[in-house]
Design a protein around this motif. Sequence first.
Motif, PDB file in Angstrom:
ATOM      1  N   MET A   1       0.844  -1.184   0.000  1.00 41.02           N
ATOM      2  CA  MET A   1       0.000   0.000   0.000  1.00 41.02           C
ATOM      3  C   MET A   1       0.886   1.244   0.000  1.00 41.02           C
ATOM      4  N   ASP A   2       0.255   2.382  -0.229  1.00 45.26           N
ATOM      5  CA  ASP A   2       0.991   3.643  -0.219  1.00 45.26           C
ATOM      6  C   ASP A   2       1.267   4.068   1.218  1.00 45.26           C
ATOM      7  N   THR A   3       2.177   5.029   1.368  1.00 48.21           N
ATOM      8  CA  THR A   3       2.603   5.462   2.697  1.00 48.21           C
ATOM      9  C   THR A   3       1.438   6.006   3.512  1.00 48.21           C
ATOM     10  N   GLY A   4       0.582   6.812   2.891  1.00 50.40           N
ATOM     11  CA  GLY A   4      -0.541   7.391   3.624  1.00 50.40           C
ATOM     12  C   GLY A   4      -1.466   6.338   4.206  1.00 50.40           C
ATOM     13  N   THR A   5      -1.773   5.300   3.419  1.00 49.77           N
ATOM     14  CA  THR A   5      -2.644   4.238   3.908  1.00 49.77           C
ATOM     15  C   THR A   5      -1.977   3.463   5.034  1.00 49.77           C
ATOM     16  N   HIS A   6      -0.662   3.233   4.932  1.00 44.04           N
ATOM     17  CA  HIS A   6       0.041   2.543   6.018  1.00 44.04           C
ATOM     18  C   HIS A   6      -0.015   3.361   7.313  1.00 44.04           C
ATOM     19  N   VAL A   7       0.082   4.673   7.209  1.00 49.70           N
ATOM     20  CA  VAL A   7      -0.030   5.522   8.406  1.00 49.70           C
ATOM     21  C   VAL A   7      -1.412   5.346   9.044  1.00 49.70           C
ATOM     22  N   LEU A   8      -2.453   5.404   8.219  1.00 52.10           N
ATOM     23  CA  LEU A   8      -3.813   5.251   8.735  1.00 52.10           C
ATOM     24  C   LEU A   8      -4.016   3.865   9.346  1.00 52.10           C
ATOM     25  N   MET A   9      -3.380   2.848   8.767  1.00 54.98           N
ATOM     26  CA  MET A   9      -3.490   1.506   9.336  1.00 54.98           C
ATOM     27  C   MET A   9      -2.804   1.428  10.697  1.00 54.98           C
ATOM     28  N   GLY A 131      -2.392  -9.139  -6.675  1.00 55.17           N
ATOM     29  CA  GLY A 131      -3.003  -8.276  -7.685  1.00 55.17           C
ATOM     30  C   GLY A 131      -4.505  -8.100  -7.546  1.00 55.17           C
ATOM     31  N   VAL A 132      -4.987  -7.819  -6.324  1.00 52.42           N
ATOM     32  CA  VAL A 132      -6.429  -7.614  -6.151  1.00 52.42           C
ATOM     33  C   VAL A 132      -6.796  -6.184  -5.765  1.00 52.42           C
ATOM     34  N   VAL A 133      -5.817  -5.401  -5.267  1.00 52.18           N
ATOM     35  CA  VAL A 133      -6.090  -3.987  -4.981  1.00 52.18           C
ATOM     36  C   VAL A 133      -4.946  -3.146  -5.533  1.00 52.18           C
ATOM     37  N   HIS A 134      -5.239  -1.908  -5.848  1.00 56.18           N
ATOM     38  CA  HIS A 134      -4.228  -0.963  -6.308  1.00 56.18           C
ATOM     39  C   HIS A 134      -3.341  -0.570  -5.127  1.00 56.18           C
ATOM     40  N   THR A 135      -2.109  -0.139  -5.426  1.00 55.01           N
ATOM     41  CA  THR A 135      -1.217   0.310  -4.363  1.00 55.01           C
ATOM     42  C   THR A 135      -1.879   1.404  -3.529  1.00 55.01           C
ATOM     43  N   PHE A 136      -2.585   2.314  -4.191  1.00 56.27           N
ATOM     44  CA  PHE A 136      -3.452   3.245  -3.472  1.00 56.27           C
ATOM     45  C   PHE A 136      -4.890   2.911  -3.835  1.00 56.27           C
ATOM     46  N   ASP A 137      -5.612   2.379  -2.868  1.00 57.82           N
ATOM     47  CA  ASP A 137      -7.007   2.018  -3.100  1.00 57.82           C
ATOM     48  C   ASP A 137      -7.892   3.065  -2.422  1.00 57.82           C
ATOM     49  N   PRO A 138      -8.663   3.839  -3.194  1.00 59.28           N
ATOM     50  CA  PRO A 138      -9.442   4.932  -2.603  1.00 59.28           C
ATOM     51  C   PRO A 138     -10.503   4.457  -1.619  1.00 59.28           C
ATOM     52  N   ILE A 139     -11.030   3.251  -1.814  1.00 54.02           N
ATOM     53  CA  ILE A 139     -12.070   2.761  -0.902  1.00 54.02           C
ATOM     54  C   ILE A 139     -11.459   2.386   0.446  1.00 54.02           C
ATOM     55  N   ILE A 140     -10.325   1.688   0.422  1.00 51.18           N
ATOM     56  CA  ILE A 140      -9.649   1.346   1.678  1.00 51.18           C
ATOM     57  C   ILE A 140      -9.213   2.620   2.395  1.00 51.18           C
ATOM     58  N   PHE A 141      -8.686   3.566   1.642  1.00 47.04           N
ATOM     59  CA  PHE A 141      -8.246   4.836   2.237  1.00 47.04           C
ATOM     60  C   PHE A 141      -9.435   5.568   2.851  1.00 47.04           C
ATOM     61  N   LEU A 146     -12.810   7.462   7.426  1.00 46.98           N
ATOM     62  CA  LEU A 146     -14.078   7.417   8.151  1.00 46.98           C
ATOM     63  C   LEU A 146     -13.838   7.055   9.617  1.00 46.98           C
ATOM     64  N   GLY A 147     -12.949   6.101   9.834  1.00 47.42           N
ATOM     65  CA  GLY A 147     -12.619   5.725  11.206  1.00 47.42           C
ATOM     66  C   GLY A 147     -11.935   6.849  11.968  1.00 47.42           C
ATOM     67  N   ILE A 148     -11.015   7.555  11.302  1.00 48.01           N
ATOM     68  CA  ILE A 148     -10.342   8.697  11.943  1.00 48.01           C
ATOM     69  C   ILE A 148     -11.374   9.759  12.314  1.00 48.01           C
ATOM     70  N   GLY A 149     -12.333   9.988  11.422  1.00 45.02           N
ATOM     71  CA  GLY A 149     -13.388  10.951  11.720  1.00 45.02           C
ATOM     72  C   GLY A 149     -14.182  10.544  12.948  1.00 45.02           C
ATOM     73  N   GLY A 150     -14.414   9.231  13.106  1.00 41.40           N
ATOM     74  CA  GLY A 150     -15.131   8.752  14.276  1.00 41.40           C
ATOM     75  C   GLY A 150     -14.391   9.034  15.567  1.00 41.40           C
ATOM     76  N   LEU A 151     -13.052   9.042  15.526  1.00 43.05           N
ATOM     77  CA  LEU A 151     -12.272   9.382  16.716  1.00 43.05           C
ATOM     78  C   LEU A 151     -12.591  10.794  17.190  1.00 43.05           C
ATOM     79  N   PHE A 152     -12.703  11.710  16.249  1.00 43.13           N
ATOM     80  CA  PHE A 152     -13.001  13.103  16.601  1.00 43.13           C
ATOM     81  C   PHE A 152     -14.435  13.268  17.098  1.00 43.13           C
ATOM     82  N   LEU A 153     -15.299  12.327  16.734  1.00 40.69           N
ATOM     83  CA  LEU A 153     -16.692  12.391  17.185  1.00 40.69           C
ATOM     84  C   LEU A 153     -16.883  11.702  18.530  1.00 40.69           C
ATOM     85  N   GLY A 154     -15.804  11.138  19.062  1.00 40.55           N
ATOM     86  CA  GLY A 154     -15.876  10.524  20.379  1.00 40.55           C
ATOM     87  C   GLY A 154     -16.363   9.093  20.389  1.00 40.55           C
ATOM     88  N   LEU A 155     -16.434   8.430  19.239  1.00 48.02           N
ATOM     89  CA  LEU A 155     -16.839   7.033  19.196  1.00 48.02           C
ATOM     90  C   LEU A 155     -15.744   6.144  19.785  1.00 48.02           C
TER      91      LEU A 155
END
Length: 326
Positions: A1-9, A131-141, A146-155
Amino acid sequence: MDTGTHVLMGVALGSLASLDPVIAHDPLLSHAVLIGALAGSQVPDIDTILKLRNNAKYIRNHRGVTHSIPAVVLWPLLIVGVMIAVYPDTDWLRVWLWTFAAVAFHVFVDIFNAYGTQALRPFTKKWIALGVVHTFDPIIFALHLLGIGGLFLGLHPGYMFFAIYVLVAAYYALRFRQQANIKRLVRASLDGVTEIITVPTWRPREWHLAISTDNEFYVARAKRGHLFILDRFQKRPLPDHPVMNAAKRDENVAAFLSFSPVYRWEMNEYDDYYEVRFTDLRYRSKGYYPFVAVVQLDRNLRIVSSYTGWIFSEGRLRKKLELAPN
Protein backbone atom coordinates in the motif's frame (compact mmCIF):
# COMPACT_ATOMS: atom_id res chain seq x y z
CA MET A 1 0.00 0.00 0.00
CA ASP A 2 0.99 3.64 -0.22
CA THR A 3 2.60 5.46 2.70
CA GLY A 4 -0.54 7.39 3.62
CA THR A 5 -2.64 4.24 3.91
CA HIS A 6 0.04 2.54 6.02
CA VAL A 7 -0.03 5.52 8.41
CA LEU A 8 -3.81 5.25 8.73
CA MET A 9 -3.49 1.51 9.34
CA GLY A 10 -1.06 2.23 12.18
CA VAL A 11 -3.66 4.52 13.76
CA ALA A 12 -6.30 1.83 13.23
CA LEU A 13 -4.25 -0.84 15.00
CA GLY A 14 -3.44 1.53 17.85
CA SER A 15 -7.18 2.17 18.17
CA LEU A 16 -8.04 -1.55 18.04
CA ALA A 17 -5.69 -2.04 20.99
CA SER A 18 -8.21 -0.17 23.15
CA LEU A 19 -10.34 -3.34 23.07
CA ASP A 20 -7.84 -4.63 25.66
CA PRO A 21 -9.09 -3.18 29.00
CA VAL A 22 -5.54 -3.05 30.40
CA ILE A 23 -4.50 -0.74 27.54
CA ALA A 24 -7.77 1.19 27.55
CA HIS A 25 -7.38 2.16 31.24
CA ASP A 26 -3.68 3.11 31.10
CA PRO A 27 -3.10 6.37 29.14
CA LEU A 28 0.69 5.96 29.13
CA LEU A 29 0.42 2.40 27.83
CA SER A 30 -2.15 3.46 25.23
CA HIS A 31 0.21 6.15 23.99
CA ALA A 32 3.15 3.73 23.82
CA VAL A 33 1.07 1.17 21.91
CA LEU A 34 -0.07 3.83 19.42
CA ILE A 35 3.52 5.01 18.83
CA GLY A 36 4.66 1.40 18.41
CA ALA A 37 1.85 0.67 15.95
CA LEU A 38 2.60 3.79 13.91
CA ALA A 39 6.33 3.00 13.79
CA GLY A 40 5.65 -0.65 12.96
CA SER A 41 3.30 0.31 10.14
CA GLN A 42 6.06 2.35 8.47
CA VAL A 43 9.42 0.73 9.22
CA PRO A 44 9.37 -2.03 6.55
CA ASP A 45 9.44 0.68 3.88
CA ILE A 46 12.70 2.10 5.21
CA ASP A 47 14.32 0.50 2.15
CA THR A 48 12.87 3.37 0.10
CA ILE A 49 16.10 5.17 1.02
CA LEU A 50 17.82 2.96 -1.57
CA LYS A 51 16.40 5.28 -4.23
CA LEU A 52 19.19 7.65 -3.18
CA ARG A 53 21.70 5.07 -4.44
CA ASN A 54 20.14 4.14 -7.77
CA ASN A 55 17.04 2.55 -9.24
CA ALA A 56 18.70 -0.84 -9.63
CA LYS A 57 19.40 -1.12 -5.88
CA TYR A 58 15.86 0.03 -5.12
CA ILE A 59 14.16 -2.40 -7.53
CA ARG A 60 16.22 -5.35 -6.33
CA ASN A 61 15.64 -4.68 -2.63
CA HIS A 62 12.38 -2.75 -2.11
CA ARG A 63 9.91 -5.01 -0.29
CA GLY A 64 12.60 -7.65 -0.12
CA VAL A 65 14.68 -8.23 3.02
CA THR A 66 12.81 -5.53 4.95
CA HIS A 67 9.53 -7.42 4.38
CA SER A 68 10.97 -10.89 5.07
CA ILE A 69 10.09 -13.27 7.90
CA PRO A 70 13.23 -12.41 9.96
CA ALA A 71 12.52 -8.69 9.50
CA VAL A 72 8.96 -9.08 10.77
CA VAL A 73 10.44 -10.52 13.97
CA LEU A 74 13.35 -8.08 14.31
CA TRP A 75 11.62 -4.76 13.51
CA PRO A 76 9.35 -4.83 16.61
CA LEU A 77 12.33 -5.66 18.84
CA LEU A 78 14.29 -2.70 17.45
CA ILE A 79 11.34 -0.31 17.79
CA VAL A 80 10.58 -1.38 21.34
CA GLY A 81 14.27 -1.20 22.23
CA VAL A 82 14.32 2.47 21.18
CA MET A 83 11.02 3.21 22.93
CA ILE A 84 12.21 1.88 26.30
CA ALA A 85 14.25 5.05 26.72
CA VAL A 86 11.07 7.13 26.41
CA TYR A 87 8.65 4.83 28.24
CA PRO A 88 10.85 3.09 30.84
CA ASP A 89 7.99 1.81 32.99
CA THR A 90 5.13 0.25 31.04
CA ASP A 91 3.80 -3.11 29.84
CA TRP A 92 6.39 -3.91 27.21
CA LEU A 93 4.89 -7.24 26.24
CA ARG A 94 1.70 -5.52 25.10
CA VAL A 95 3.66 -2.78 23.31
CA TRP A 96 5.73 -5.42 21.51
CA LEU A 97 2.66 -7.46 20.54
CA TRP A 98 0.89 -4.50 18.91
CA THR A 99 4.10 -3.30 17.26
CA PHE A 100 4.62 -6.82 15.91
CA ALA A 101 1.01 -6.82 14.66
CA ALA A 102 1.62 -3.52 12.84
CA VAL A 103 4.78 -4.78 11.11
CA ALA A 104 3.18 -8.09 10.15
CA PHE A 105 0.04 -6.33 8.92
CA HIS A 106 2.13 -3.97 6.75
CA VAL A 107 3.81 -6.92 5.04
CA PHE A 108 0.52 -8.82 4.78
CA VAL A 109 -1.42 -6.06 3.01
CA ASP A 110 1.46 -5.42 0.59
CA ILE A 111 1.04 -8.86 -0.98
CA PHE A 112 -2.40 -7.93 -2.29
CA ASN A 113 -1.25 -5.41 -4.92
CA ALA A 114 0.52 -6.08 -8.20
CA TYR A 115 3.99 -5.07 -6.94
CA GLY A 116 3.97 -7.61 -4.12
CA THR A 117 6.71 -8.54 -1.64
CA GLN A 118 9.31 -11.22 -1.00
CA ALA A 119 7.49 -12.01 2.24
CA LEU A 120 8.65 -15.64 2.40
CA ARG A 121 12.38 -14.90 2.44
CA PRO A 122 14.69 -16.55 3.43
CA PHE A 123 12.81 -19.66 2.23
CA THR A 124 12.24 -18.25 -1.25
CA LYS A 125 12.92 -15.02 -3.12
CA LYS A 126 9.74 -15.42 -5.14
CA TRP A 127 7.63 -12.28 -5.40
CA ILE A 128 4.16 -12.74 -3.91
CA ALA A 129 1.77 -10.37 -5.68
CA LEU A 130 -1.92 -11.29 -5.61
CA GLY A 131 -3.00 -8.28 -7.68
CA VAL A 132 -6.43 -7.61 -6.15
CA VAL A 133 -6.09 -3.99 -4.98
CA HIS A 134 -4.23 -0.96 -6.31
CA THR A 135 -1.22 0.31 -4.36
CA PHE A 136 -3.45 3.24 -3.47
CA ASP A 137 -7.01 2.02 -3.10
CA PRO A 138 -9.44 4.93 -2.60
CA ILE A 139 -12.07 2.76 -0.90
CA ILE A 140 -9.65 1.35 1.68
CA PHE A 141 -8.25 4.84 2.24
CA ALA A 142 -11.73 6.33 2.61
CA LEU A 143 -12.80 3.67 5.11
CA HIS A 144 -9.80 4.49 7.29
CA LEU A 145 -10.52 8.21 7.03
CA LEU A 146 -14.08 7.42 8.15
CA GLY A 147 -12.62 5.73 11.21
CA ILE A 148 -10.34 8.70 11.94
CA GLY A 149 -13.39 10.95 11.72
CA GLY A 150 -15.13 8.75 14.28
CA LEU A 151 -12.27 9.38 16.72
CA PHE A 152 -13.00 13.10 16.60
CA LEU A 153 -16.69 12.39 17.18
CA GLY A 154 -15.88 10.52 20.38
CA LEU A 155 -16.84 7.03 19.20
CA HIS A 156 -15.15 4.08 20.89
CA PRO A 157 -11.94 3.60 18.84
CA GLY A 158 -11.74 -0.16 19.28
CA TYR A 159 -15.31 -1.03 18.32
CA MET A 160 -15.33 1.54 15.54
CA PHE A 161 -12.19 0.22 13.82
CA PHE A 162 -13.32 -3.36 14.39
CA ALA A 163 -16.41 -2.49 12.33
CA ILE A 164 -14.24 -0.70 9.75
CA TYR A 165 -12.06 -3.79 9.33
CA VAL A 166 -15.09 -6.02 8.89
CA LEU A 167 -15.97 -3.75 5.94
CA VAL A 168 -12.36 -3.84 4.66
CA ALA A 169 -12.37 -7.66 4.81
CA ALA A 170 -15.66 -7.73 2.89
CA TYR A 171 -14.16 -5.39 0.29
CA TYR A 172 -11.16 -7.67 -0.18
CA ALA A 173 -13.51 -10.63 -0.64
CA LEU A 174 -15.36 -8.64 -3.32
CA ARG A 175 -12.08 -7.85 -5.09
CA PHE A 176 -11.10 -11.53 -5.14
CA ARG A 177 -14.49 -12.32 -6.64
CA GLN A 178 -14.00 -9.63 -9.31
CA GLN A 179 -10.55 -11.01 -10.10
CA ALA A 180 -11.89 -14.55 -10.44
CA ASN A 181 -14.61 -13.32 -12.82
CA ILE A 182 -12.01 -11.50 -14.93
CA LYS A 183 -9.82 -14.60 -15.15
CA ARG A 184 -12.80 -16.67 -16.27
CA LEU A 185 -13.57 -14.04 -18.92
CA VAL A 186 -9.97 -14.15 -20.21
CA ARG A 187 -9.89 -17.95 -20.40
CA ALA A 188 -13.21 -17.95 -22.23
CA SER A 189 -11.93 -15.36 -24.73
CA LEU A 190 -8.41 -16.63 -25.48
CA ASP A 191 -6.99 -20.06 -26.20
CA GLY A 192 -4.01 -21.61 -24.44
CA VAL A 193 -3.83 -19.15 -21.54
CA THR A 194 -0.98 -20.10 -19.17
CA GLU A 195 -0.85 -17.08 -16.84
CA ILE A 196 -2.96 -14.01 -16.07
CA ILE A 197 -1.42 -11.14 -14.13
CA THR A 198 -4.02 -8.69 -12.85
CA VAL A 199 -3.02 -5.09 -12.14
CA PRO A 200 -5.87 -3.23 -10.44
CA THR A 201 -6.32 0.47 -11.10
CA TRP A 202 -7.69 3.01 -8.65
CA ARG A 203 -10.99 2.70 -10.55
CA PRO A 204 -12.91 -0.18 -8.90
CA ARG A 205 -14.30 -1.64 -12.17
CA GLU A 206 -11.17 -1.31 -14.33
CA TRP A 207 -8.17 -3.66 -14.35
CA HIS A 208 -5.01 -3.89 -16.45
CA LEU A 209 -4.01 -7.40 -17.54
CA ALA A 210 -0.83 -9.08 -18.75
CA ILE A 211 -1.77 -12.44 -20.25
CA SER A 212 0.56 -15.25 -21.30
CA THR A 213 -0.41 -17.99 -23.72
CA ASP A 214 1.69 -20.76 -25.20
CA ASN A 215 3.16 -18.51 -27.88
CA GLU A 216 2.07 -14.93 -27.18
CA PHE A 217 1.72 -12.14 -24.65
CA TYR A 218 -1.47 -10.10 -24.57
CA VAL A 219 -1.86 -6.74 -22.88
CA ALA A 220 -5.50 -6.07 -22.11
CA ARG A 221 -7.96 -4.08 -20.04
CA ALA A 222 -11.01 -5.43 -18.25
CA LYS A 223 -13.70 -2.85 -17.70
CA ARG A 224 -17.22 -3.42 -16.40
CA GLY A 225 -17.21 -7.07 -17.37
CA HIS A 226 -15.76 -6.59 -20.86
CA LEU A 227 -12.29 -7.54 -22.15
CA PHE A 228 -10.37 -5.21 -24.45
CA ILE A 229 -7.15 -6.47 -26.09
CA LEU A 230 -4.72 -3.55 -26.37
CA ASP A 231 -1.48 -5.18 -27.60
CA ARG A 232 -0.25 -8.56 -28.71
CA PHE A 233 3.38 -9.75 -28.81
CA GLN A 234 5.07 -12.96 -29.88
CA LYS A 235 6.84 -14.80 -27.08
CA ARG A 236 10.58 -14.95 -27.69
CA PRO A 237 13.04 -16.54 -25.25
CA LEU A 238 16.19 -14.59 -24.51
CA PRO A 239 18.75 -15.64 -27.14
CA ASP A 240 22.17 -17.06 -26.39
CA HIS A 241 23.84 -14.14 -28.16
CA PRO A 242 27.02 -12.22 -27.17
CA VAL A 243 25.19 -8.86 -27.06
CA MET A 244 22.35 -10.23 -24.95
CA ASN A 245 24.72 -12.09 -22.63
CA ALA A 246 26.72 -8.90 -22.08
CA ALA A 247 23.54 -6.88 -21.51
CA LYS A 248 22.31 -9.28 -18.82
CA ARG A 249 25.45 -8.59 -16.79
CA ASP A 250 24.48 -4.93 -16.43
CA GLU A 251 23.27 -4.00 -12.94
CA ASN A 252 20.13 -2.24 -14.18
CA VAL A 253 19.13 -5.09 -16.50
CA ALA A 254 19.80 -7.70 -13.82
CA ALA A 255 17.59 -5.79 -11.37
CA PHE A 256 14.79 -5.57 -13.95
CA LEU A 257 14.96 -9.27 -14.79
CA SER A 258 14.92 -10.23 -11.10
CA PHE A 259 11.66 -8.31 -10.61
CA SER A 260 9.62 -8.43 -13.81
CA PRO A 261 7.66 -11.65 -14.46
CA VAL A 262 6.36 -10.72 -17.93
CA TYR A 263 8.30 -8.61 -20.43
CA ARG A 264 9.32 -8.28 -24.06
CA TRP A 265 12.79 -7.51 -25.33
CA GLU A 266 14.37 -5.80 -28.34
CA MET A 267 17.97 -5.87 -29.55
CA ASN A 268 19.03 -3.22 -32.05
CA GLU A 269 22.32 -2.51 -33.81
CA TYR A 270 23.36 1.02 -34.73
CA ASP A 271 26.47 2.50 -36.40
CA ASP A 272 28.71 2.41 -33.35
CA TYR A 273 26.73 0.73 -30.58
CA TYR A 274 24.14 -1.89 -29.66
CA GLU A 275 21.02 -1.25 -27.63
CA VAL A 276 18.98 -3.84 -25.71
CA ARG A 277 15.62 -2.90 -24.22
CA PHE A 278 13.37 -4.81 -21.84
CA THR A 279 9.78 -3.64 -21.36
CA ASP A 280 7.53 -4.75 -18.50
CA LEU A 281 4.09 -5.53 -19.94
CA ARG A 282 2.14 -5.10 -16.70
CA TYR A 283 2.10 -1.32 -16.61
CA ARG A 284 0.61 0.12 -19.80
CA SER A 285 -0.36 3.78 -19.47
CA LYS A 286 -1.91 5.82 -22.30
CA GLY A 287 -0.38 3.55 -24.92
CA TYR A 288 3.09 3.65 -23.35
CA TYR A 289 4.95 1.08 -21.24
CA PRO A 290 6.77 3.14 -18.59
CA PHE A 291 8.72 0.47 -16.70
CA VAL A 292 11.82 -0.46 -18.70
CA ALA A 293 15.46 -1.42 -18.62
CA VAL A 294 17.74 -0.23 -21.42
CA VAL A 295 21.45 -0.84 -21.92
CA GLN A 296 23.79 0.49 -24.61
CA LEU A 297 27.03 -1.32 -25.46
CA ASP A 298 29.90 -0.37 -27.71
CA ARG A 299 31.31 -2.60 -30.45
CA ASN A 300 33.55 -4.33 -27.91
CA LEU A 301 30.44 -5.16 -25.81
CA ARG A 302 31.44 -2.77 -23.06
CA ILE A 303 28.49 -1.12 -21.33
CA VAL A 304 28.32 2.54 -22.30
CA SER A 305 25.09 3.54 -20.60
CA SER A 306 22.08 1.92 -18.95
CA TYR A 307 18.90 2.76 -17.07
CA THR A 308 16.02 1.03 -15.37
CA GLY A 309 12.91 2.50 -13.82
CA TRP A 310 9.75 4.38 -14.63
CA ILE A 311 9.91 6.69 -17.62
CA PHE A 312 6.95 8.19 -19.45
CA SER A 313 8.42 9.43 -22.74
CA GLU A 314 11.11 8.35 -25.18
CA GLY A 315 12.74 11.77 -24.99
CA ARG A 316 13.06 11.55 -21.23
CA LEU A 317 14.55 8.07 -21.54
CA ARG A 318 17.18 9.32 -23.97
CA LYS A 319 18.17 12.06 -21.52
CA LYS A 320 18.48 9.49 -18.73
CA LEU A 321 20.78 7.37 -20.89
CA GLU A 322 22.93 10.38 -21.75
CA LEU A 323 23.28 11.19 -18.04
CA ALA A 324 23.95 7.61 -16.98
CA PRO A 325 27.57 6.91 -15.95
CA ASN A 326 29.74 5.00 -18.39
